[in-house]
Design an enzyme around this catalytic site. Structure first.
Site, PDB file in Angstrom:
ATOM      1  N   ARG A 150      -9.918 -15.320  -6.553  1.00 49.91           N
ATOM      2  CA  ARG A 150      -9.948 -13.959  -5.772  1.00 49.91           C
ATOM      3  C   ARG A 150     -11.349 -13.375  -6.001  1.00 49.91           C
ATOM      4  O   ARG A 150     -11.921 -13.349  -7.284  1.00 49.91           O
ATOM      5  CB  ARG A 150      -9.026 -12.991  -6.419  1.00 49.91           C
ATOM      6  CG  ARG A 150      -8.816 -11.631  -5.738  1.00 49.91           C
ATOM      7  CD  ARG A 150      -8.361 -10.533  -6.445  1.00 49.91           C
ATOM      8  NE  ARG A 150      -9.070  -9.612  -7.043  1.00 49.91           N
ATOM      9  CZ  ARG A 150      -8.769  -8.478  -7.582  1.00 49.91           C
ATOM     10  NH1 ARG A 150      -7.529  -8.043  -7.450  1.00 49.91           N
ATOM     11  NH2 ARG A 150      -9.663  -7.923  -8.298  1.00 49.91           N
ATOM     12  N   TYR A 162     -13.720  -1.972  -4.631  1.00 51.88           N
ATOM     13  CA  TYR A 162     -12.531  -2.323  -5.468  1.00 51.88           C
ATOM     14  C   TYR A 162     -12.728  -3.448  -6.027  1.00 51.88           C
ATOM     15  O   TYR A 162     -13.214  -4.674  -5.531  1.00 51.88           O
ATOM     16  CB  TYR A 162     -11.174  -2.091  -4.667  1.00 51.88           C
ATOM     17  CG  TYR A 162     -10.370  -2.997  -5.529  1.00 51.88           C
ATOM     18  CD1 TYR A 162      -9.447  -2.272  -6.416  1.00 51.88           C
ATOM     19  CD2 TYR A 162      -9.794  -4.392  -5.180  1.00 51.88           C
ATOM     20  CE1 TYR A 162      -8.589  -2.980  -7.255  1.00 51.88           C
ATOM     21  CE2 TYR A 162      -8.895  -5.030  -6.027  1.00 51.88           C
ATOM     22  CZ  TYR A 162      -8.311  -4.315  -7.175  1.00 51.88           C
ATOM     23  OH  TYR A 162      -7.488  -4.767  -7.831  1.00 51.88           O
ATOM     24  N   ASP A 213      -8.927  -9.304  -2.206  1.00 48.09           N
ATOM     25  CA  ASP A 213      -7.816  -7.814  -2.196  1.00 48.09           C
ATOM     26  C   ASP A 213      -8.466  -6.805  -1.541  1.00 48.09           C
ATOM     27  O   ASP A 213      -9.534  -6.334  -1.999  1.00 48.09           O
ATOM     28  CB  ASP A 213      -7.489  -7.576  -3.776  1.00 48.09           C
ATOM     29  CG  ASP A 213      -6.504  -6.498  -3.955  1.00 48.09           C
ATOM     30  OD1 ASP A 213      -6.003  -6.055  -2.982  1.00 48.09           O
ATOM     31  OD2 ASP A 213      -6.108  -6.383  -5.103  1.00 48.09           O
ATOM     32  N   HIS A 215      -6.860  -3.947  -1.322  1.00 47.89           N
ATOM     33  CA  HIS A 215      -6.485  -2.748  -2.149  1.00 47.89           C
ATOM     34  C   HIS A 215      -6.035  -1.616  -1.076  1.00 47.89           C
ATOM     35  O   HIS A 215      -6.481  -0.327  -1.674  1.00 47.89           O
ATOM     36  CB  HIS A 215      -7.684  -2.483  -3.238  1.00 47.89           C
ATOM     37  CG  HIS A 215      -7.112  -1.859  -4.252  1.00 47.89           C
ATOM     38  ND1 HIS A 215      -6.133  -2.606  -4.855  1.00 47.89           N
ATOM     39  CD2 HIS A 215      -7.103  -0.725  -5.071  1.00 47.89           C
ATOM     40  CE1 HIS A 215      -5.588  -1.835  -6.140  1.00 47.89           C
ATOM     41  NE2 HIS A 215      -6.349  -0.724  -6.002  1.00 47.89           N
ATOM     42  N   GLU A 239      -4.869  -9.695   0.311  1.00 46.84           N
ATOM     43  CA  GLU A 239      -4.052  -8.890  -0.158  1.00 46.84           C
ATOM     44  C   GLU A 239      -3.930  -7.359   0.167  1.00 46.84           C
ATOM     45  O   GLU A 239      -5.108  -6.912   0.264  1.00 46.84           O
ATOM     46  CB  GLU A 239      -4.172  -9.173  -1.778  1.00 46.84           C
ATOM     47  CG  GLU A 239      -3.554  -8.116  -2.649  1.00 46.84           C
ATOM     48  CD  GLU A 239      -3.675  -8.224  -4.102  1.00 46.84           C
ATOM     49  OE1 GLU A 239      -4.307  -9.284  -4.495  1.00 46.84           O
ATOM     50  OE2 GLU A 239      -3.426  -7.353  -5.042  1.00 46.84           O
ATOM     51  N   GLU A 265       2.134  -5.268  -4.877  1.00 45.42           N
ATOM     52  CA  GLU A 265       2.063  -5.111  -6.226  1.00 45.42           C
ATOM     53  C   GLU A 265       2.698  -3.663  -6.319  1.00 45.42           C
ATOM     54  O   GLU A 265       3.176  -3.406  -7.658  1.00 45.42           O
ATOM     55  CB  GLU A 265       0.765  -5.109  -6.508  1.00 45.42           C
ATOM     56  CG  GLU A 265      -0.275  -4.084  -6.170  1.00 45.42           C
ATOM     57  CD  GLU A 265      -1.846  -4.383  -6.706  1.00 45.42           C
ATOM     58  OE1 GLU A 265      -1.923  -5.525  -6.360  1.00 45.42           O
ATOM     59  OE2 GLU A 265      -2.415  -3.443  -6.885  1.00 45.42           O
ATOM     60  N   ARG A 286       4.302  -9.582  -3.443  1.00 49.39           N
ATOM     61  CA  ARG A 286       3.674  -9.362  -4.701  1.00 49.39           C
ATOM     62  C   ARG A 286       4.381  -8.769  -5.679  1.00 49.39           C
ATOM     63  O   ARG A 286       3.818  -8.413  -6.808  1.00 49.39           O
ATOM     64  CB  ARG A 286       2.192  -8.980  -4.500  1.00 49.39           C
ATOM     65  CG  ARG A 286       1.228  -9.826  -3.641  1.00 49.39           C
ATOM     66  CD  ARG A 286      -0.086  -9.675  -3.948  1.00 49.39           C
ATOM     67  NE  ARG A 286      -0.599  -8.930  -4.916  1.00 49.39           N
ATOM     68  CZ  ARG A 286      -1.169  -9.349  -6.073  1.00 49.39           C
ATOM     69  NH1 ARG A 286      -0.832 -10.319  -6.645  1.00 49.39           N
ATOM     70  NH2 ARG A 286      -1.509  -8.486  -6.986  1.00 49.39           N
ATOM     71  N   GLU A 342      -0.776 -14.234 -10.169  1.00 47.09           N
ATOM     72  CA  GLU A 342      -2.326 -13.795 -10.515  1.00 47.09           C
ATOM     73  C   GLU A 342      -2.219 -13.789 -12.144  1.00 47.09           C
ATOM     74  O   GLU A 342      -1.557 -13.726 -12.859  1.00 47.09           O
ATOM     75  CB  GLU A 342      -2.254 -12.094 -10.144  1.00 47.09           C
ATOM     76  CG  GLU A 342      -3.737 -11.571 -10.364  1.00 47.09           C
ATOM     77  CD  GLU A 342      -3.689 -10.110  -9.631  1.00 47.09           C
ATOM     78  OE1 GLU A 342      -2.475  -9.539  -9.535  1.00 47.09           O
ATOM     79  OE2 GLU A 342      -4.640  -9.604  -9.679  1.00 47.09           O
ATOM     80  N   TRP A 405      -4.886   5.339   1.911  1.00 51.41           N
ATOM     81  CA  TRP A 405      -4.258   4.492   1.074  1.00 51.41           C
ATOM     82  C   TRP A 405      -3.898   5.362   0.171  1.00 51.41           C
ATOM     83  O   TRP A 405      -3.712   6.388  -0.089  1.00 51.41           O
ATOM     84  CB  TRP A 405      -5.554   3.641   0.011  1.00 51.41           C
ATOM     85  CG  TRP A 405      -6.849   4.812  -0.121  1.00 51.41           C
ATOM     86  CD1 TRP A 405      -7.058   5.823  -0.978  1.00 51.41           C
ATOM     87  CD2 TRP A 405      -8.017   4.742   0.468  1.00 51.41           C
ATOM     88  NE1 TRP A 405      -8.152   6.312  -0.881  1.00 51.41           N
ATOM     89  CE2 TRP A 405      -8.882   5.629   0.308  1.00 51.41           C
ATOM     90  CE3 TRP A 405      -8.501   3.935   1.781  1.00 51.41           C
ATOM     91  CZ2 TRP A 405     -10.136   5.973   0.854  1.00 51.41           C
ATOM     92  CZ3 TRP A 405      -9.850   4.299   2.305  1.00 51.41           C
ATOM     93  CH2 TRP A 405     -10.519   5.215   1.770  1.00 51.41           C
TER      94      TRP A 405
HETATM   95  O1  EZ4 Z   1      -5.456  -1.857  -9.303  1.00 47.71           O
HETATM   96  O2  EZ4 Z   1      -2.917  -3.436 -11.532  1.00 47.71           O
HETATM   97  O3  EZ4 Z   1      -4.445  -7.179  -7.696  1.00 47.71           O
HETATM   98  N1  EZ4 Z   1      -4.517  -6.429  -8.637  1.00 47.71           N
HETATM   99  C1  EZ4 Z   1      -4.775  -5.112  -8.628  1.00 47.71           C
HETATM  100  C2  EZ4 Z   1      -4.984  -4.191  -9.648  1.00 47.71           C
HETATM  101  C3  EZ4 Z   1      -4.523  -2.835  -9.814  1.00 47.71           C
HETATM  102  C4  EZ4 Z   1      -3.778  -2.328 -10.911  1.00 47.71           C
HETATM  103  C5  EZ4 Z   1      -3.009  -0.973 -10.589  1.00 47.71           C
HETATM  104  O4  EZ4 Z   1      -2.040  -0.749 -11.805  1.00 47.71           O
HETATM  105  O5  EZ4 Z   1      -4.688  -4.528  -7.370  1.00 47.71           O
HETATM  106  O6  EZ4 Z   1      -6.324  -4.373 -10.285  1.00 47.71           O
HETATM  107 CO    CO Z   2      -4.132  -5.971  -5.794  1.00 50.73          CO
END
Ligand code: EZ4
Ligand code: CO
Length: 405
Positions: A150, A162, A213, A215, A239, A265, A286, A342, A405
């Site tokens: 990633r 992020y 990601d 995020h 992601e 997630e 996820r 992951e 978000w």
């Molecule tokens: O920000 O696990 O893909 N992984 C992520 C992580 C999340 C944290 C949040 O609890 O996005 O880094």
């Molecule tokens: Co994530």
């Protein structure tokens, strides 16, 4: 007949490098089982839920009744779903599977139907303050043997990307007595991403899986634009392109791009992804053993996803304890529609507090052959590291807006 009743349910809160909530069950026939109940930035809510409302009902229950116990805490609470409830149920569920597998003297994956694959392909996190910095990190992870990586890097002029650490410490988003306030620019990010992916593919080629990601920082149409702009780099997935509270939002992204999509997630239930899966709006789900109701419920999500050709891609950040990682690996190795896992290695101190049977070699992880999920806790050592409050950051656009978000 052995006495399989639960005689003790103990909640252990510890902070070896970061906070973890662990449920430890003990049975009359002398077995113990561990479950992870860590909800990043909100840990004590789950610890209290377990201590006040769950543990008293566990003592005296038959540890063999995993499904019935799951239903008892899910339906019996009247208040269904939600991250706190589902993480608490997950901790119980994981601990019960651990006990059952130990009693059967089998590694957990054998109870789950045995192996579907030889090992669990995991993806690593590479990150950098600039493209050069990131390329170095990718090279390092390729040397470690990872077949899937990633990539996250800071776009010029965007202070808080992020997935990129502040300073030189490993990335760990939760910190401080108050949440850190981050500033974000979507236009600069969208302009930067194709350059970043081009640099990575130009230098390292296409013989490894490349992930990213977003995020939850994009609107659906921005996410569609990102996916489209990255198609030529053939990503394994994007992601969390946009939040999934409106599951139908993913229709828009899907209409515009062939870049595969992963999300979930933060999901705590099959209900959170029912439409996403049934309409085939995503490629990977996820959800984790810790936040989505344990092994029992994650298997249900995976079975439902399998009907629609959606694969698993379990979240595996460091806020999921080694107990979660161990359980996830037994699930991963035995689930037919596994996609990827992951892997964000824990701090050495975390691994010391949670000795475990799982291992990593050449980009692949193994759950190990110990009976149960193979993860234990050193309670004496854990007691030396008391809970320390830490919040996840809050992210705003440059004008202060906190949408979307
Ligand atoms: O920000 O696990 O893909 N992984 C992520 C992580 C999340 C944290 C949040 O609890 O996005 O880094
Ligand atoms: Co994530």
């Amino acid at each position: 007949m052995t006495d399989t009743k639960i005689v003790d349910a103990k909640v252990i809160v510890t902070c070896p490098a970061r906070n973890f909530v662990t449920l430890k069950l003990t049975t009359a026939d002398g077995l113990t089982g561990l479950g992870d109940g860590t909800l990043n930035g909100r840990e004590l809510s789950v610890a209290t839920y377990l201590e006040e409302y769950v543990a008293p009902l566990l003592t005296g229950r038959d540890s063999e009744r995993i499904e019935d116990t799951w239903q008892y805490f899910y339906r019996g609470a009247y208040w269904r779903r939600g991250p706190v409830t589902m993480t608490a149920i997950a901790a119980v569920d994981m601990a019960l599977w651990d006990v059952k597998a130990k009693r059967a003297n089998m590694p957990l994956y054998q109870l789950l139907g045995g192996r579907c694959r030889e090992g669990v392909t995991v993806y690593a996190h590479a990150n950098g303050h600039s493209i050069d910095d990131l390329l170095e990190s990718v090279a390092k992870h390729r040397e470690l043997g990872y077949k899937a990586i990633r990539v996250q890097a800071a776009a010029p002029g965007v202070p808080d990307a992020y997935g990129v650490p502040h300073g030189t410490k490993p990335y760990e988003p939760a910190e401080g007595e108050r949440p850190r306030e981050e500033t974000w620019s979507t236009p600069q990010y969208l302009a930067f991403m194709p350059k970043l992916m081009d640099a990575v593919r130009s230098k390292f080629g296409f013989d490894f899986a490349l992930l990213h990601d977003a995020h939850h920082r994009l609107t659906p149409i921005e996410a569609a634009a990102l996916g489209k702009s990255l198609e030529e780099f053939r990503l394994f997935w994007i992601e969390d392109a946009t939040p999934a509270e409106n599951q139908e939002a993913f229709r828009l992204i899907r209409q515009h791009t062939t870049t595969p999509l992963a999300v979930g997630e933060t999901f705590n239930s099959l209900i959170d992804c029912k439409q996403l899966i049934a309409e085939q709006l995503i490629d990977y789900v996820r959800a984790t053993v810790t936040h989505a109701g344990g092994i029992t419920h994650l298997r249900r999500i995976a079975a439902f996803a399998d009907v629609y050709g959606v694969k698993t891609g379990c979240h595996g950040a460091t806020d999921l304890s080694p107990v979660s990682m161990g359980s996830a690996l037994h699930f991963d190795v035995s689930v037919p529609n596994f996609g990827i896992q992951e892997h964000m290695p824990h701090a050495a101190l975390t691994d010391e507090v949670f000795p475990h049977a799982y291992s990593f070699k050449d980009g692949v992880m193994q759950p190990g052959e110990k009976p149960g999920h193979g993860v234990e806790i050193d309670e004496k050592l854990a007691a030396k590291y008391p809970y320390k409050k830490a919040y996840l950051p809050v992210c705003r656009l440059e004008d202060g807006t906190m949408h979307n978000w």
